[in-house]
Design a protein around this motif. Structure first.
Motif, PDB file in Angstrom:
ATOM      1  N   ALA A  12       0.829  -1.205   0.000  1.00  0.00           N
ATOM      2  CA  ALA A  12       0.000   0.000   0.000  1.00  0.00           C
ATOM      3  C   ALA A  12       0.865   1.256   0.000  1.00  0.00           C
ATOM      4  O   ALA A  12       0.537   2.250  -0.663  1.00  0.00           O
ATOM      5  N   LEU A  13       1.999   1.197   0.708  1.00  0.00           N
ATOM      6  CA  LEU A  13       2.896   2.349   0.736  1.00  0.00           C
ATOM      7  C   LEU A  13       3.498   2.595  -0.641  1.00  0.00           C
ATOM      8  O   LEU A  13       3.588   3.748  -1.092  1.00  0.00           O
ATOM      9  N   LEU A 216      11.586  14.432  -4.608  1.00  0.00           N
ATOM     10  CA  LEU A 216      12.664  14.124  -3.681  1.00  0.00           C
ATOM     11  C   LEU A 216      12.172  14.168  -2.244  1.00  0.00           C
ATOM     12  O   LEU A 216      12.512  13.301  -1.429  1.00  0.00           O
ATOM     13  N   ASP A 217      11.350  15.166  -1.923  1.00  0.00           N
ATOM     14  CA  ASP A 217      10.788  15.244  -0.567  1.00  0.00           C
ATOM     15  C   ASP A 217       9.901  14.034  -0.279  1.00  0.00           C
ATOM     16  O   ASP A 217       9.931  13.476   0.831  1.00  0.00           O
ATOM     17  N   ILE A 218       9.108  13.650  -1.299  1.00  0.00           N
ATOM     18  CA  ILE A 218       8.235  12.479  -1.112  1.00  0.00           C
ATOM     19  C   ILE A 218       9.068  11.225  -0.894  1.00  0.00           C
ATOM     20  O   ILE A 218       8.749  10.385  -0.034  1.00  0.00           O
ATOM     21  N   LEU A 219      10.151  11.083  -1.665  1.00  0.00           N
ATOM     22  CA  LEU A 219      11.012   9.917  -1.499  1.00  0.00           C
ATOM     23  C   LEU A 219      11.664   9.888  -0.122  1.00  0.00           C
ATOM     24  O   LEU A 219      11.838   8.814   0.469  1.00  0.00           O
ATOM     25  N   LYS A 220      12.018  11.069   0.383  1.00  0.00           N
ATOM     26  CA  LYS A 220      12.598  11.110   1.728  1.00  0.00           C
ATOM     27  C   LYS A 220      11.579  10.617   2.761  1.00  0.00           C
ATOM     28  O   LYS A 220      11.911   9.823   3.649  1.00  0.00           O
ATOM     29  N   PHE A 224      11.687   7.089   5.060  1.00  0.00           N
ATOM     30  CA  PHE A 224      11.429   7.057   6.498  1.00  0.00           C
ATOM     31  C   PHE A 224      10.250   6.143   6.825  1.00  0.00           C
ATOM     32  O   PHE A 224      10.330   5.298   7.732  1.00  0.00           O
ATOM     33  N   ALA A 225       9.152   6.314   6.062  1.00  0.00           N
ATOM     34  CA  ALA A 225       7.966   5.484   6.313  1.00  0.00           C
ATOM     35  C   ALA A 225       8.254   4.017   6.034  1.00  0.00           C
ATOM     36  O   ALA A 225       7.771   3.128   6.749  1.00  0.00           O
ATOM     37  N   PHE A 226       9.059   3.758   4.978  1.00  0.00           N
ATOM     38  CA  PHE A 226       9.385   2.373   4.665  1.00  0.00           C
ATOM     39  C   PHE A 226      10.228   1.752   5.772  1.00  0.00           C
ATOM     40  O   PHE A 226      10.067   0.579   6.113  1.00  0.00           O
ATOM     41  N   GLY A 227      11.136   2.536   6.316  1.00  0.00           N
ATOM     42  CA  GLY A 227      11.927   2.030   7.436  1.00  0.00           C
ATOM     43  C   GLY A 227      11.046   1.677   8.623  1.00  0.00           C
ATOM     44  O   GLY A 227      11.222   0.623   9.256  1.00  0.00           O
ATOM     45  N   ILE A 228      10.075   2.575   8.920  1.00  0.00           N
ATOM     46  CA  ILE A 228       9.144   2.279  10.012  1.00  0.00           C
ATOM     47  C   ILE A 228       8.337   1.024   9.691  1.00  0.00           C
ATOM     48  O   ILE A 228       8.095   0.170  10.556  1.00  0.00           O
ATOM     49  N   THR A 229       7.910   0.891   8.414  1.00  0.00           N
ATOM     50  CA  THR A 229       7.136  -0.282   7.999  1.00  0.00           C
ATOM     51  C   THR A 229       7.936  -1.562   8.173  1.00  0.00           C
ATOM     52  O   THR A 229       7.417  -2.587   8.638  1.00  0.00           O
ATOM     53  N   VAL A 230       9.220  -1.520   7.789  1.00  0.00           N
ATOM     54  CA  VAL A 230      10.060  -2.705   7.933  1.00  0.00           C
ATOM     55  C   VAL A 230      10.195  -3.091   9.404  1.00  0.00           C
ATOM     56  O   VAL A 230      10.055  -4.266   9.777  1.00  0.00           O
TER      57      VAL A 230
END
Length: 521
Positions: A12-13, A216-220, A224-230
């Motif tokens: 979903a992310l 670039l801001d969205i990717l940043k 971060f969100a992907f790291g939290i998801t992992v």
């Protein structure tokens, strides 16, 4: 399981970020705004030129002053970063903001150099790669190619032709490097007379830079969100998969073991679904062990009960072969026949007992009217006319969900036992009534009652407490046990007690309780 949890959480992310990175509508808004801003600038330049660079010629007609117009075109766009070109009414190019000296084939043109620090080749490659990948999903219409001939004319640009016709127009193109080029052309008018057309051209770097910055801001944020998801996925995997694997390994050990050495871990203190699963598995395992123990005990009991008549048969056969007396041989043959009948009855009851659970689990219950069932049985037993009589008292429409054949088996066993123990002048009284959401049925006899302390034992398998007047081997000792299991399978209860008067036992009472509604059978 860990990878699947991570994939589900990250999917979903990824979809959200991919949709945001597309930014198609935002890009179109940027292009539209840039074209509008360029149109406003072009209108201002056109107004300035019509005021300061237009004069009357020898023939008294309005004409563009070439030198003045060229100087104004170079100076007006000096701080905007756009390129301005002025086309005459005949479509020929008469001024170009990039021409520094003279005009025409020998003109010297100025080219805009990139700002210091903008020549990072790796960054440019990454940006182009990103834009190339995203362009595959954008689905935009292909843009026309921007050309810049050495000697341009109105025929090269449709927006210029439109401006010479009195209309303002903007066009988006791409150059040979794939970059967007925006151009706007507006008419230069004097008293409604179109004298020239001014064309502003500007590359789309500012738009791409803005889009790149947003992406670039969205990717940043995504990183971060992907790291939290992992991290959350790893945590969930640890909370869910590790205890499940632990339960699975324990269940496998229990399956392979031959005794109760291994048990299912107790995780009920978690107070969640896994804790419930742990408790259910533990209960199921204990139930299976209890069932296995019961099967072993049943097998031992069966072997014991069958061994008795077989031993008697063997002894009778061996003795009969040695006897010469015909009368004694006849008596031994009677004993053999009785033992054979006893074995046949025992094996029949054992077979019925062993397949009863399977039958009860498969069969569908039906509505059974207890009054009709009990009266039919009483008429059957009273038809002989001698011995104790069966008297039934039951209300109408006392209906329970049950397997009628098995319920008949229960009441036949109970009534038959009551008749066996009752004296010839006694009665067997069968009463039925409603008690809240249950049907209660009692079977009373006038016999000696149940031996003290045996109220529960009489339901054990192969219990054979029979009247002294009854011939040995007439019953297998499974009737009450089978009846109790049938009643329990109907979510009911069968119990036994003595009927007393002034402290004296007057007979036995068997009580059957059955639910009036089907509670999940």
């Amino acid at each position: 399981m860990t990878w699947r949890i991570l994939a589900v959480n990250a999917l979903a992310l990824f979809v959200l970020v991919a949709g945001i990175l597309y930014l198609g509508r935002y890009k179109q808004e940027l292009i539209h705004s840039e074209l509008e801003a360029m149109a406003v600038q072009a209108e201002m330049y056109a107004a300035a030129l019509s005021t300061a660079a237009v004069g009357r010629g020898d023939d008294a007609t309005e004409r563009v002053k070439l030198e003045t117009a060229r100087e104004m075109v170079r100076r007006l766009v000096g701080i905007t970063g756009a390129r301005a070109r002025l086309f005459g009414a005949n479509g020929q190019l008469i001024a170009d903001s990039r021409n520094i000296q003279s005009f025409g084939a020998g003109a010297v043109q100025a080219e805009e150099l990139p700002a210091p620090g903008d020549d990072d080749e790796l960054a440019e490659i990454m940006r182009n790669l990103t834009e190339g990948v995203l362009s595959l999903f954008e689905g935009d219409q292909p843009l026309p190619l921007y050309i810049d001939p050495p000697i341009a004319s109105a025929s090269d640009y449709p927006e210029v032709r439109a401006a010479l016709a009195g209309y303002s127009r903007g066009v988006v193109r791409v150059d040979g490097r794939g970059r967007r080029v925006l151009s706007v052309s507006v008419p230069v008018q004097r008293f409604k007379q179109v004298l020239a057309s001014i064309m502003l051209t500007k590359n789309g770097d500012t738009i791409e830079t803005a889009l790149h910055a947003v992406r670039l801001d969205i990717l940043k944020i995504f990183v971060f969100a992907f790291g939290i998801t992992v991290l959350l996925s790893i945590y969930l995997a640890g909370v869910i998969t590790r205890p499940l694997n632990r339960l699975a390994r324990a269940a496998e050990r229990v399956r392979r073991s031959k005794n109760r050495q291994f048990t299912i871990p107790d995780l009920t203190d978690r107070n969640d679904e896994i804790g419930d699963l742990s408790g259910t598995l533990r209960d199921m395992t204990e139930t299976l062990w209890d069932r296995m123990d019961a099967i072993e005990r049943f097998a031992a009991d069966v072997a014991h009960e069958i061994k008795n008549p077989l031993t008697s048969l063997r002894s009778a056969v061996e003795t009969a072969t040695r006897l010469k007396d015909a009368e004694r041989q006849r008596r031994l043959m009677e004993i053999i026949a009785e033992d054979v009948q006893r074995l046949d009855r025992l094996i029949s009851d054992i077979s019925d007992y062993s397949r009863m659970d399977a039958e009860l689990s498969r069969a569908e219950s039906e509505e059974v009217d207890l009054r009709i069932l009990l009266q039919t049985l009483s008429e059957l037993y009273n038809a002989a006319g001698d011995g104790p009589q069966v008297k039934v008292t039951a209300p109408e429409n006392l209906v329970v969900p049950a397997l009628e054949s098995r319920l008949v088996q229960v009441f036949r066993n109970l009534i038959s036992n009551a008749l066996t123990f009752s004296p010839a002048d006694g009665d067997v009284r069968v009463r039925a009534w409603r008690d809240k959401n249950q049907a209660v049925i009692t079977i009373e006899d006038d016999g000696p009652g149940i031996p003290a302390g045996k109220e529960e034992a009489i339901f054990n398998r192969f219990y054979t407490e029979r009247p002294s007047s009854e011939k040995f081997g007439q019953h297998s000792g499974l009737g009450l046990s089978i009846s109790q299991r049938i009643v329990a399978a109907h979510n009911g209860h069968l119990s036994a007690s003595n009927r007393t008067l002034d402290g004296e036992v007057k007979g036995a009472v068997f009580t059957v309780r059955l639910p009036l509604e089907n509670n999940g059978r």
